[in-house]
Enzyme design. Sequence first.
Site, PDB file in Angstrom:
ATOM      1  N   ARG A  46      13.187  -3.525  17.279  1.00  0.00           N
ATOM      2  CA  ARG A  46      12.030  -4.406  17.524  1.00  0.00           C
ATOM      3  C   ARG A  46      11.436  -3.951  18.842  1.00  0.00           C
ATOM      4  NH1 ARG A  46       8.397  -7.299  19.040  1.00  0.00           N
ATOM      5  NH2 ARG A  46       7.915  -9.392  18.338  1.00  0.00           N
ATOM      6  N   GLU A  54       1.421 -10.208  11.831  1.00  0.00           N
ATOM      7  CA  GLU A  54       2.277 -10.204  10.644  1.00  0.00           C
ATOM      8  C   GLU A  54       1.546  -9.509   9.499  1.00  0.00           C
ATOM      9  OE1 GLU A  54       5.391 -11.191  10.715  1.00  0.00           O
ATOM     10  OE2 GLU A  54       5.213 -11.904  12.774  1.00  0.00           O
ATOM     11  N   ARG A  88      18.423  -7.185  15.717  1.00  0.00           N
ATOM     12  CA  ARG A  88      17.619  -5.987  15.966  1.00  0.00           C
ATOM     13  C   ARG A  88      17.765  -5.575  17.432  1.00  0.00           C
ATOM     14  NH1 ARG A  88      11.997  -8.521  14.027  1.00  0.00           N
ATOM     15  NH2 ARG A  88      12.706  -9.924  15.678  1.00  0.00           N
TER      16      ARG A  88
END
Length: 153
Positions: A46, A54, A88
């Site tokens: 990330r 998004e 992540r």
Amino acid sequence: MRKYIPLVLFIFSWPVLCADIHGRVVRVLDGDTIEVMDSRKAVRIRLVNIDAPEKKQDYGRWSTDMMKSLVAGKTVTVTYFQRDRYGRMLGQVYAPDGMNVNQFMVRAGAAWVYEQYNTDPVLPVLQNEARQQKRGLWSDADPVPPWIWRHRK
């Protein structure tokens, strides 16, 4: 004087708190998440300090395509700091030519500075520049940050 001791310890321990991964990008999930092949397994990264639209949000697909054009199939360097609550790695991504991908995404108007968590003093400057020049998502009269968009959904 004692109040500065934790700060000094943090600064001197910084090199210990981060590490690098070198690997090929095997998947771009969206404008701020990639998978890098590290030795034998794919590691989800990330991009730290930024938040891209998004996929189903305005500019989401465009932001993802921008990330793909920058790193898909290429060998990158990731300086990572920690893991997020989803497991992540949070990291700074560098393209093969050394370009800071996190900063590029903000400069191009393909991501917002994640102000709540940002530690990069350059990013707000790049975001203001992108906004003034109406790059990417800033060409919209009233772009909705992803953290607000997610909250509405």
